[in-house]
Enzyme design. Structure first.
Site, PDB file in Angstrom:
ATOM      1  CB  SER A 258      -2.730   3.571   8.128  1.00  0.00           C
ATOM      2  OG  SER A 258      -3.904   3.736   7.365  1.00  0.00           O
ATOM      3  NE  ARG A 259      -6.097   9.495  12.639  1.00  0.00           N
ATOM      4  CZ  ARG A 259      -6.648  10.216  13.604  1.00  0.00           C
ATOM      5  NH1 ARG A 259      -7.956  10.297  13.710  1.00  0.00           N
ATOM      6  NH2 ARG A 259      -5.896  10.866  14.460  1.00  0.00           N
ATOM      7  CG  ASN A 260      -7.632   4.531   5.644  1.00  0.00           C
ATOM      8  OD1 ASN A 260      -8.855   4.620   5.523  1.00  0.00           O
ATOM      9  ND2 ASN A 260      -6.833   5.566   5.433  1.00  0.00           N
TER      10      ASN A 260
ATOM     11  NE  ARG B  99      -5.653  10.324   6.937  1.00  0.00           N
ATOM     12  CZ  ARG B  99      -6.842   9.890   7.347  1.00  0.00           C
ATOM     13  NH1 ARG B  99      -7.848  10.734   7.488  1.00  0.00           N
ATOM     14  NH2 ARG B  99      -7.035   8.609   7.612  1.00  0.00           N
TER      15      ARG B  99
ATOM     16  CD  GLU C 108       7.772   0.820  10.910  1.00  0.00           C
ATOM     17  OE1 GLU C 108       7.791   1.182   9.709  1.00  0.00           O
ATOM     18  OE2 GLU C 108       6.874   1.142  11.700  1.00  0.00           O
TER      19      GLU C 108
ATOM     20  CE  LYS D 237       8.187   4.282   0.817  1.00  0.00           C
ATOM     21  NZ  LYS D 237       9.244   3.335   0.434  1.00  0.00           N
ATOM     22  N   GLY D 238       5.416   6.042   6.771  1.00  0.00           N
ATOM     23  CA  GLY D 238       5.355   5.717   8.192  1.00  0.00           C
ATOM     24  C   GLY D 238       4.861   6.846   9.070  1.00  0.00           C
TER      25      GLY D 238
ATOM     26  CB  THR E 147      -0.921   0.014   1.235  1.00  0.00           C
ATOM     27  OG1 THR E 147      -0.164  -0.474   2.338  1.00  0.00           O
ATOM     28  CG2 THR E 147      -2.131  -0.853   1.007  1.00  0.00           C
TER      29      THR E 147
HETATM   30  C1  G6P Z   1       1.249   4.722   7.236  1.00  0.00           C
HETATM   31  C2  G6P Z   1       1.858   5.032   5.878  1.00  0.00           C
HETATM   32  C3  G6P Z   1       1.914   6.520   5.633  1.00  0.00           C
HETATM   33  C4  G6P Z   1       0.554   7.155   5.896  1.00  0.00           C
HETATM   34  C5  G6P Z   1       0.108   6.862   7.327  1.00  0.00           C
HETATM   35  C6  G6P Z   1      -1.244   7.463   7.676  1.00  0.00           C
HETATM   36  O1  G6P Z   1       2.187   5.019   8.212  1.00  0.00           O
HETATM   37  O2  G6P Z   1       3.152   4.485   5.780  1.00  0.00           O
HETATM   38  O3  G6P Z   1       2.323   6.751   4.308  1.00  0.00           O
HETATM   39  O4  G6P Z   1       0.613   8.548   5.701  1.00  0.00           O
HETATM   40  O5  G6P Z   1       0.060   5.462   7.494  1.00  0.00           O
HETATM   41  O6  G6P Z   1      -2.249   6.772   6.985  1.00  0.00           O
HETATM   42  P1  G6P Z   1      -3.779   7.166   6.980  1.00  0.00           P
HETATM   43  O7  G6P Z   1      -4.398   5.997   6.284  1.00  0.00           O
HETATM   44  O8  G6P Z   1      -4.236   7.302   8.395  1.00  0.00           O
HETATM   45  O9  G6P Z   1      -3.893   8.436   6.229  1.00  0.00           O
HETATM   46 MG    MG Z   2       5.351   1.283   6.535  1.00  0.00          MG
END
Ligand code: G6P
Ligand code: MG
Length: 220
Positions: free
Chosen positions: A115-117, A48, A168, A44-45, A16
Site C-alpha cells: 500500500s502506498r498509504n 492498487r 501475511e 488482498k495484498g 484495514t
Molecule cells: C495492500 C492491501 C490491498 C491494496 C494494496 C494497495 O496490499 O492488502 O488490498 O489494494 O495494499 O493499497 P493502496 O493503499 O496503495 O491503494
Molecule cells: Mg495484507
C-alpha cells in the site's frame, strides 16, 4: 538462522482489509461490477492497479488506461479519507505486542506493505518507530505475488532472505514471501492460506519464541 521478521500491514497488523474492501465495494457498485467473496480475497495484498484489474474482470464493459487511473484514484480518495479516522486503537489485538516481541527477542523488524498509504497508516496507528526498515511501495514495480517487495525488505535490513520470516494474511503475500526464499506465517483461514508454513488464526497468536523453536531456521 532467523534474524528478522517482515510484516505485512493490511489485515495483519491493522484491520484495514475491511476498509479497502468497503472502498472497492462502493466503486464496484458504481460501475455495476459484481464483487463476491472470492474476488475480494484475490484482491488482498495485490497493489492498487492490480486490484482494479481483478475487479474489472467482471465489469460489464472495458475501460481504457485513463479511465482506469480515474477509477483507482476514486477508490483511493475514499480509502485515504477512511484511514484519517484511525488511531492506535485500530491496531488488531496483539499487533503491537507481536512486533515488540520480535524486537525484544533481538531480531530486526521490517514492513512490506504493497500500500502506498502505508507510511501514513503506520503514523496514524503509532507504530512507525517499531520498524528497522519500511519498504516504500511506490518504489516497487512488481506486485505481490512477485518476490520484489520481500527481497527489498531483506536488502533494506542488510540480511539474506533465508534469514527472514514473512507474515501475511493473503495468498498473494504468502506466494511473494516464498518466492523471495523466506518461510511464511499465514494469519487467517486455512482455506485461503494453504501454502503457509505456519498458520495462525490472528496476530495475537504470534509467539516469536514458539516460532523460533518450532521452525528453527526457515525451511526455504
Ligand atoms: C495492500 C492491501 C490491498 C491494496 C494494496 C494497495 O496490499 O492488502 O488490498 O489494494 O495494499 O493499497 P493502496 O493503499 O496503495 O491503494
Ligand atoms: Mg495484507
Amino acid at each position: 538462522e532467523l534474524k528478522a521478521v517482515v510484516f505485512d500491514l493490511d489485515g495483519v497488523l491493522a484491520d484495514t482489509a475491511v476498509l479497502h474492501r468497503a472502498a472497492w465495494q462502493q466503486l464496484a457498485a458504481e460501475i455495476d461490477a459484481p464483487l463476491d467473496e472470492a474476488t475480494a480475497e484475490r484482491m488482498k495484498g495485490v497493489d492498487r492497479m492490480g486490484s482494479l484489474e481483478i475487479l474489472l474482470e467482471h465489469a460489464p464493459r472495458r475501460y481504457g488506461d485513463a479511465e482506469k487511473a480515474e477509477l483507482a484514484a476514486r477508490k483511493n480518495a475514499r480509502y485515504a479519507e477512511l484511514i484519517e479516522h484511525l488511531d492506535p486503537n485500530n491496531l488488531l489485538p496483539g499487533a503491537r505486542a507481536a512486533v515488540e516481541s520480535v524486537r525484544h527477542a533481538g531480531l530486526k523488524t521490517a514492513l512490506a506493505s504493497a500500500s502506498r498509504n502505508a507510511p501514513r497508516l503506520i503514523e496514524r496507528l503509532g507504530i512507525a518507530d517499531l520498524f528497522d526498515y519500511v519498504v516504500d511501495a511506490s518504489h516497487i514495480t512488481h506486485s505481490k505475488p512477485d518476490p520484489e517487495i520481500y527481497l527489498a525488505a531483506a536488502a533494506g535490513l542488510g540480511l539474506a532472505p533465508a534469514d527472514c520470516l514473512g507474515v501475511e494474511d493473503a495468498a498473494a503475500g504468502i506466494a511473494s514471501i516464498h518466492a523471495a526464499g523466506m518461510a511464511a506465517v499465514g494469519i487467517g483461514r486455512a482455506d485461503a492460506l494453504a501454502e503457509a508454513d505456519v498458520l495462525l488464526p490472528n496476530i495475537a497468536a504470534f509467539d516469536i519464541d514458539r516460532i523460533r523453536t518450532k521452525s528453527g531456521p526457515p525451511a526455504r
